[in-house]
Every structure is written in structure tokens, then in C-alpha cells.
Motif scaffolding. Structure first.
Motif, PDB file in Angstrom:
ATOM      1  N   GLU A  21       0.791  -1.214   0.008  1.00  0.00           N
ATOM      2  CA  GLU A  21       0.125  -0.097  -0.015  1.00  0.00           C
ATOM      3  C   GLU A  21       0.863   1.226  -0.084  1.00  0.00           C
ATOM      4  OE1 GLU A  21      -4.147  -1.296   2.387  1.00  0.00           O
ATOM      5  OE2 GLU A  21      -2.274  -0.861   3.478  1.00  0.00           O
ATOM      6  N   LEU A  22       1.744   1.244   0.853  1.00  0.00           N
ATOM      7  CA  LEU A  22       2.779   2.472   0.907  1.00  0.00           C
ATOM      8  C   LEU A  22       3.493   2.714  -0.673  1.00  0.00           C
ATOM      9  CD1 LEU A  22       4.225   4.605   2.528  1.00  0.00           C
ATOM     10  CD2 LEU A  22       5.875   2.827   3.164  1.00  0.00           C
ATOM     11  N   CYS A  23       3.941   1.336  -1.187  1.00  0.00           N
ATOM     12  CA  CYS A  23       4.572   1.597  -2.383  1.00  0.00           C
ATOM     13  C   CYS A  23       3.692   2.281  -3.440  1.00  0.00           C
ATOM     14  CB  CYS A  23       5.104   0.283  -2.793  1.00  0.00           C
ATOM     15  SG  CYS A  23       6.467  -0.189  -1.934  1.00  0.00           S
ATOM     16  N   GLN A  24       2.320   1.848  -3.410  1.00  0.00           N
ATOM     17  CA  GLN A  24       1.223   2.089  -4.427  1.00  0.00           C
ATOM     18  C   GLN A  24       0.880   3.660  -4.081  1.00  0.00           C
ATOM     19  OE1 GLN A  24      -2.327   0.042  -4.198  1.00  0.00           O
ATOM     20  NE2 GLN A  24      -3.139   1.053  -5.960  1.00  0.00           N
ATOM     21  N   ILE A  25       0.666   3.992  -2.848  1.00  0.00           N
ATOM     22  CA  ILE A  25       0.555   5.294  -2.720  1.00  0.00           C
ATOM     23  C   ILE A  25       1.304   6.422  -3.194  1.00  0.00           C
ATOM     24  CG2 ILE A  25      -0.097   7.098  -0.829  1.00  0.00           C
ATOM     25  CD1 ILE A  25      -1.488   4.821   0.837  1.00  0.00           C
ATOM     26  N   GLU A  29       9.274   1.778  -5.673  1.00  0.00           N
ATOM     27  CA  GLU A  29       9.416   0.412  -5.681  1.00  0.00           C
ATOM     28  C   GLU A  29       9.590   0.015  -4.211  1.00  0.00           C
ATOM     29  OE1 GLU A  29       9.268  -1.588  -8.316  1.00  0.00           O
ATOM     30  OE2 GLU A  29       8.722   0.206  -9.717  1.00  0.00           O
ATOM     31  N   VAL A  30       9.267  -1.243  -4.018  1.00  0.00           N
ATOM     32  CA  VAL A  30       9.800  -1.868  -2.763  1.00  0.00           C
ATOM     33  C   VAL A  30      11.154  -1.744  -2.390  1.00  0.00           C
ATOM     34  CG1 VAL A  30       9.624  -4.132  -1.524  1.00  0.00           C
ATOM     35  CG2 VAL A  30       7.668  -3.760  -3.093  1.00  0.00           C
ATOM     36  N   GLU A  31      11.906  -2.111  -3.196  1.00  0.00           N
ATOM     37  CA  GLU A  31      13.560  -2.070  -2.951  1.00  0.00           C
ATOM     38  C   GLU A  31      13.760  -0.530  -2.256  1.00  0.00           C
ATOM     39  OE1 GLU A  31      12.306  -2.917  -5.823  1.00  0.00           O
ATOM     40  OE2 GLU A  31      12.529  -5.031  -5.488  1.00  0.00           O
ATOM     41  N   TRP A  32      13.094   0.591  -2.945  1.00  0.00           N
ATOM     42  CA  TRP A  32      13.317   1.761  -2.311  1.00  0.00           C
ATOM     43  C   TRP A  32      13.004   2.056  -0.946  1.00  0.00           C
ATOM     44  CZ3 TRP A  32      10.737   6.549  -1.123  1.00  0.00           C
ATOM     45  CH2 TRP A  32      11.510   7.648  -1.257  1.00  0.00           C
ATOM     46  N   ILE A  33      11.892   1.665  -0.825  1.00  0.00           N
ATOM     47  CA  ILE A  33      11.292   1.605   0.585  1.00  0.00           C
ATOM     48  C   ILE A  33      12.079   0.660   1.603  1.00  0.00           C
ATOM     49  CG2 ILE A  33       9.384   0.976   2.391  1.00  0.00           C
ATOM     50  CD1 ILE A  33       8.715   3.345   0.448  1.00  0.00           C
ATOM     51  N   MET A  34      12.562  -0.338   1.235  1.00  0.00           N
ATOM     52  CA  MET A  34      13.666  -1.280   1.958  1.00  0.00           C
ATOM     53  C   MET A  34      14.851  -0.440   2.172  1.00  0.00           C
ATOM     54  SD  MET A  34      12.715  -5.024   0.466  1.00  0.00           S
ATOM     55  CE  MET A  34      13.498  -5.876   1.749  1.00  0.00           C
ATOM     56  N   ALA A  35      15.303   0.303   1.326  1.00  0.00           N
ATOM     57  CA  ALA A  35      16.607   1.398   1.418  1.00  0.00           C
ATOM     58  C   ALA A  35      16.311   2.251   2.479  1.00  0.00           C
ATOM     59  CB  ALA A  35      17.078   1.920   0.108  1.00  0.00           C
ATOM     60  N   LEU A  36      15.055   2.692   2.495  1.00  0.00           N
ATOM     61  CA  LEU A  36      14.699   3.753   3.539  1.00  0.00           C
ATOM     62  C   LEU A  36      14.825   3.165   4.969  1.00  0.00           C
ATOM     63  CD1 LEU A  36      11.819   5.905   1.761  1.00  0.00           C
ATOM     64  CD2 LEU A  36      14.190   6.386   1.696  1.00  0.00           C
ATOM     65  N   VAL A  37      14.216   1.941   5.053  1.00  0.00           N
ATOM     66  CA  VAL A  37      14.132   1.325   6.552  1.00  0.00           C
ATOM     67  C   VAL A  37      15.660   0.971   6.760  1.00  0.00           C
ATOM     68  CG1 VAL A  37      13.621  -0.902   7.301  1.00  0.00           C
ATOM     69  CG2 VAL A  37      12.106   0.267   6.062  1.00  0.00           C
ATOM     70  N   ASN A  38      16.465   0.620   5.772  1.00  0.00           N
ATOM     71  CA  ASN A  38      17.961   0.345   6.191  1.00  0.00           C
ATOM     72  C   ASN A  38      18.710   1.529   6.590  1.00  0.00           C
ATOM     73  OD1 ASN A  38      17.403  -2.543   5.482  1.00  0.00           O
ATOM     74  ND2 ASN A  38      18.169  -2.358   3.608  1.00  0.00           N
ATOM     75  N   GLU A  39      18.243   2.777   5.940  1.00  0.00           N
ATOM     76  CA  GLU A  39      18.951   3.930   6.264  1.00  0.00           C
ATOM     77  C   GLU A  39      18.454   4.580   7.763  1.00  0.00           C
ATOM     78  OE1 GLU A  39      21.734   6.629   6.012  1.00  0.00           O
ATOM     79  OE2 GLU A  39      21.450   5.144   4.186  1.00  0.00           O
ATOM     80  N   GLY A  40      17.487   3.827   8.139  1.00  0.00           N
ATOM     81  CA  GLY A  40      17.015   4.290   9.688  1.00  0.00           C
ATOM     82  C   GLY A  40      15.884   5.762   9.520  1.00  0.00           C
ATOM     83  N   ILE A  41      15.617   5.802   8.080  1.00  0.00           N
ATOM     84  CA  ILE A  41      14.546   6.834   7.993  1.00  0.00           C
ATOM     85  C   ILE A  41      13.310   6.476   8.845  1.00  0.00           C
ATOM     86  CG2 ILE A  41      13.246   8.173   6.214  1.00  0.00           C
ATOM     87  CD1 ILE A  41      15.917   7.842   4.519  1.00  0.00           C
ATOM     88  N   PHE A  42      12.690   5.246   8.921  1.00  0.00           N
ATOM     89  CA  PHE A  42      11.653   4.869   9.625  1.00  0.00           C
ATOM     90  C   PHE A  42      11.923   3.427   9.840  1.00  0.00           C
ATOM     91  CE2 PHE A  42      10.093   5.451   5.326  1.00  0.00           C
ATOM     92  CZ  PHE A  42      10.083   4.436   4.895  1.00  0.00           C
TER      93      PHE A  42
END
Length: 99
Positions: A21-25, A29-42
């Protein structure tokens, strides 16, 4: 005169969004969200990406980071710092407005 009719959904900060849902909204891409998580952005709730859920705060952060990267060519580390500074600034402004 023609008018475009826009439809939207209000997403509360406490509302939970799945990874898809987050990716669609946000149209990312899923990979970009995963990169944000890995960076500690959320930090998502859940242990595996298939089980991840994100708050409305994460949605706002994704949109800010996307704009920072697109408009200012800021990398993820820089975007994390900018988010931290913006949130600190907003907290200070909120305290000032209380007095």
C-alpha cells in the motif's frame, strides 16, 4: 471552463499501511522503501518485509525523501539528516506557539 475532480483519502498518522500500500500510494518500488528502512529513516512494525506495516508518519517521510531526492538530488543519508532537522524545527516551533 473545465475542472478536474480529484478524489483522495485522508490517512491519519496512526493508520497502518502495508508495504505494498505504501509503495502504491507513493508510486515507488519496494526496494526503495527497503533502502529507507535500512537507512533508519523509519522503522516498520513487523519482522519480515511481508509482515511490515507503516504509520502515516512513515508515509509523510517517504514523500519528503522522494521530493528531496527528485528536487535537490539529496542522497538517503542526507535525506535522513534533513528529516531529523525538519522535525526538530517543527517541534521547536510548536513549543513557541504554545506560549
Amino acid at each position: 471552463m473545465d475542472y478536474d475532480i480529484l478524489h483522495g483519502i485522508v490517512i491519519e498518522e496512526s493508520e497502518a499501511l502495508s508495504l505494498s500500500e505504501l509503495c502504491q500510494i507513493c508510486n515507488v518500488e519496494v526496494e526503495w522503501i527497503m533502502a529507507l528502512v535500512n537507512e533508519g529513516i523509519f522503522e516498520p512494525a513487523g519482522t519480515r518485509p511481508e509482515d511490515w506495516f507503516f504509520s502515516g508518519v512513515a508515509l509523510r517521510r517517504v514523500l519528503v525523501v522522494r521530493h528531496l531526492q527528485r528536487d535537490l538530488d539529496v542522497n538517503l543519508s542526507g535525506a535522513a539528516l534533513v528529516l531529523e532537522l525538519l522535525e526538530e524545527r517543527n517541534a521547536l516551533l510548536a513549543k513557541i506557539n504554545l506560549y
